[in-house]
Design a protein around this motif. Structure first.
Motif, PDB file in Angstrom:
ATOM      1  N   ASP A   1     -22.376  38.336  -0.551  1.00 16.92           N
ATOM      2  CA  ASP A   1     -22.387  37.074   0.144  1.00 16.92           C
ATOM      3  C   ASP A   1     -23.215  36.540   0.824  1.00 16.92           C
ATOM      4  OD1 ASP A   1     -24.109  37.058  -2.792  1.00 16.92           O
ATOM      5  OD2 ASP A   1     -22.674  34.969  -4.010  1.00 16.92           O
ATOM      6  N   ASP A   2     -23.000  36.440   2.082  1.00  9.36           N
ATOM      7  CA  ASP A   2     -23.048  35.680   3.351  1.00  9.36           C
ATOM      8  C   ASP A   2     -23.343  35.958   3.860  1.00  9.36           C
ATOM      9  OD1 ASP A   2     -21.452  33.479   2.047  1.00  9.36           O
ATOM     10  OD2 ASP A   2     -19.353  34.252   3.268  1.00  9.36           O
TER      11      ASP A   2
ATOM     12  N   GLY B   1     -29.857  30.896   4.936  1.00  9.86           N
ATOM     13  CA  GLY B   1     -28.985  32.346   4.304  1.00  9.86           C
ATOM     14  C   GLY B   1     -30.991  33.435   4.382  1.00  9.86           C
TER      15      GLY B   1
ATOM     16  N   SER C   1     -27.290  40.714  10.434  1.00  5.52           N
ATOM     17  CA  SER C   1     -26.874  39.921   9.243  1.00  5.52           C
ATOM     18  C   SER C   1     -27.365  41.671   8.364  1.00  5.52           C
ATOM     19  CB  SER C   1     -26.536  38.768   9.546  1.00  5.52           C
ATOM     20  OG  SER C   1     -26.518  37.514   9.707  1.00  5.52           O
TER      21      SER C   1
ATOM     22  N   LEU D   1     -17.319  38.203   6.258  1.00  2.00           N
ATOM     23  CA  LEU D   1     -18.139  37.818   5.836  1.00  2.00           C
ATOM     24  C   LEU D   1     -18.570  38.488   4.203  1.00  2.00           C
ATOM     25  CD1 LEU D   1     -21.757  36.951   7.831  1.00  2.00           C
ATOM     26  CD2 LEU D   1     -18.887  35.621   7.008  1.00  2.00           C
ATOM     27  N   SER D   2     -18.340  38.110   3.539  1.00  2.00           N
ATOM     28  CA  SER D   2     -18.520  38.243   1.653  1.00  2.00           C
ATOM     29  C   SER D   2     -19.853  38.740   1.890  1.00  2.00           C
ATOM     30  CB  SER D   2     -18.151  37.530   0.758  1.00  2.00           C
ATOM     31  OG  SER D   2     -19.322  36.483   0.567  1.00  2.00           O
TER      32      SER D   2
ATOM     33  N   ARG E   1     -25.613  33.308  10.956  1.00  2.00           N
ATOM     34  CA  ARG E   1     -26.648  32.165  11.117  1.00  2.00           C
ATOM     35  C   ARG E   1     -26.124  31.620  11.998  1.00  2.00           C
ATOM     36  NH1 ARG E   1     -29.239  34.986   8.455  1.00  2.00           N
ATOM     37  NH2 ARG E   1     -30.331  35.297   7.208  1.00  2.00           N
TER      38      ARG E   1
ATOM     39  N   SER F   1     -21.065  30.770   8.833  1.00  2.00           N
ATOM     40  CA  SER F   1     -21.259  31.997   7.895  1.00  2.00           C
ATOM     41  C   SER F   1     -22.411  30.994   6.195  1.00  2.00           C
ATOM     42  CB  SER F   1     -20.750  32.396   7.245  1.00  2.00           C
ATOM     43  OG  SER F   1     -19.385  31.810   6.080  1.00  2.00           O
ATOM     44  N   GLU F   2     -23.460  31.944   6.060  1.00  2.00           N
ATOM     45  CA  GLU F   2     -24.791  30.827   5.360  1.00  2.00           C
ATOM     46  C   GLU F   2     -24.667  31.557   4.068  1.00  2.00           C
ATOM     47  OE1 GLU F   2     -26.531  27.874   5.204  1.00  2.00           O
ATOM     48  OE2 GLU F   2     -25.104  26.968   6.574  1.00  2.00           O
ATOM     49  N   LYS F   3     -24.779  31.753   2.720  1.00  2.00           N
ATOM     50  CA  LYS F   3     -24.927  32.183   1.651  1.00  2.00           C
ATOM     51  C   LYS F   3     -26.088  32.680   1.714  1.00  2.00           C
ATOM     52  CE  LYS F   3     -20.997  31.082  -0.800  1.00  2.00           C
ATOM     53  NZ  LYS F   3     -20.558  32.664  -0.456  1.00  2.00           N
ATOM     54  N   LYS F   4     -26.622  33.666   1.679  1.00  2.00           N
ATOM     55  CA  LYS F   4     -27.684  33.735   1.385  1.00  2.00           C
ATOM     56  C   LYS F   4     -28.624  33.734   1.230  1.00  2.00           C
ATOM     57  CE  LYS F   4     -26.760  39.041   2.064  1.00  2.00           C
ATOM     58  NZ  LYS F   4     -26.458  40.184   1.183  1.00  2.00           N
TER      59      LYS F   4
ATOM     60  N   SER G   1     -29.302  30.414   0.320  1.00  2.00           N
ATOM     61  CA  SER G   1     -29.194  29.561   0.905  1.00  2.00           C
ATOM     62  C   SER G   1     -31.052  29.846   1.392  1.00  2.00           C
ATOM     63  CB  SER G   1     -28.659  28.803   1.525  1.00  2.00           C
ATOM     64  OG  SER G   1     -28.582  29.267   2.790  1.00  2.00           O
TER      65      SER G   1
END
Ligand SMILES: NC(=O)c1ccc[n+]([C@@H]2O[C@H](COP(=O)([O-])OP(=O)(O)OC[C@H]3O[C@@H](n4cnc5c(N)ncnc54)[C@H](OP(=O)(O)O)[C@@H]3O)[C@@H](O)[C@H]2O)c1
Length: 359
Positions: free
Chosen positions: A280-281, A310, A188, A277-278, A284, A302-305, A307
């Motif tokens: 920000d993502d 993330g 990622s 993915l954006s 995982r 996809s997870e927010k970076k 988090s």
């Protein structure tokens, strides 16, 4: 040392984890002396051979094993410890064997507690899970297996304590596999083909020799099932919904050699996935137990970076435990969730925990 006690370990499995455990026990003698605990290992065994020494292993035990080990049956080991009237017996399962788990009930019936790194006993059919616990209760013996999930991280104990104290756990979510953590943390972040990251993970010794065992998601599914059963859910392995990362055309019917030569075929599908993915993502590979809806899922998300999941780095594992008292912000446990040193240390902690309950 008038109040000292001697714990007698029989170590089954002397590969990465078992042999590191023996080394750690020998190196920890001073700390153990301070706790007035002596750990003797009168028998060690692999799948075929056992080495016996009623005085316990010496630092050159592996040479002794090479020279003096003999083929064995479980009964012979039980007779040996009985003939020496060894007390405080603990069988260590440092194998990954389904066959070995059949020995648990006879071991308990013959006076052994069990400490295990092997996930099999907790992920077989629920009937076996229950039978084992009934046998342990009948014989007043313990079974500790903290290393089944998150290696040395205190996951099982935390969940047991929360659940046992009446805390309502609603969800457990996280990255439970060191190899898949590394693969998606790297993939990622950096513009590298998936096959290259997979190769790096293999070179670092993070994956199984056949990386499809990691990519299949089955190991994560087993860990999720173990956690679910801690919460008294009578789930079975086939109830875990698993998104395998191995394409059907490269599954178990393809040889390992064929898989390795065709591994670049994984690059495009994962590249397509990440391109949706954006900024920000990140991707995982998570295990998720929804206790309320009783669902167990292993999937690529996809997870927010920003988090907790993330932000994961390296080959760390992370476990988020959502409960009523913790509300929206879960209790988070993170750290090295694999590796022989942390796993062996986790086994040794279980042995010490158990020894504190013994006379
Ligand atoms: N390595 C980690 O990071 C990690 C983390 C958490 C949990 N674990 C778990 O720890 C366990 C051990 O892992 P490992 O990496 O040490 O494996 P390993 O290096 O492959 O060693 C396995 C050992 O088990 C022995 N064995 C196999 N079947 C047996 C049987 N029926 N009876 C007695 N011994 C038997 C093998 O003997 P032979 O040589 O004769 O086959 C070998 O000595 C596994 O369950 C694994 O999932 C490992």
């Amino acid at each position: 040392m008038s109040n000292s006690k001697t714990i007698n370990l029989v170590v089954f499995g002397i590969g990465n984890v078992g042999s590191t455990l023996i080394q750690q026990i020998q190196a920890a003698k001073k700390q153990l002396d301070q706790q007035q605990v002596a750990i003797r290992i009168p028998v060690v065994a692999n799948s075929e051979l056992a080495f016996y020494n009623e005085d316990g292993l010496t630092p050159t035990w592996d040479c002794d094993f090479q020279k003096f080990s003999v083929p064995y049956k479980l009964d012979e080991i039980i007779n040996f410890v009985n003939s020496h009237q060894f007390q405080n017996l603990i069988a260590i399962d440092a194998t990954a064997s389904t066959d070995f788990v059949k020995n648990y009930v006879p071991l308990v019936e013959n006076g052994f507690h069990i400490v295990s790194a092997n996930k099999v006993a907790n992920t077989l059919h629920y009937d076996f899970y229950k039978t084992l616990r009934n046998t342990l209760k009948k014989h007043n013996k313990s079974f500790l297996y903290e290393t089944n999930v998150g290696a040395g991280l205190p996951i099982i104990e935390t969940i047991k304590n929360l659940y046992g104290s009446g805390e309502k756990i609603t969800k457990i979510r996280g990255v439970f596999s060191g190899s898949l953590s590394y693969i998606f943390n790297e993939f990622s972040e950096k513009a590298k083909p998936f096959s290259k990251v997979l190769k790096e993970a293999s070179n670092l010794g993070l994956t199984e020799p056949d990386a499809r065992e990691d990519l299949s998601g089955n190991d994560v599914a087993r860990k999720l099932l173990i956690l679910a059963r801690e919460l008294n859910l009578k789930a079975e392995f086939n109830q875990v919904s698993v998104e395998s990362l191995v394409p059907k055309k490269l599954n178990g019917k393809t040889t390992l050699h064929q898989f390795k030569t065709r591994v670049k075929e994984l690059d495009d599908p994962f590249q397509n996935r990440i391109s949706t993915l954006s900024n920000d993502d990140v991707l995982r590979y998570v295990g998720e137990l929804d206790v309320v809806n009783q669902t167990l899922e292993v999937k690529l998300v996809s997870e927010k970076k920003q988090s907790a999941i993330g932000q994961l780095r390296g080959a760390d594992s992370i476990f988020e435990i959502f409960t009523e008292s913790y509300g929206e912000n879960p209790l988070v446990i993170q750290g090295a969730g694999a590796g022989k040193a942390v796993t062996a240390r986790g086994l040794l902690s279980d042995v010490i925990k158990l020894s504190n309950q013994l006379n």
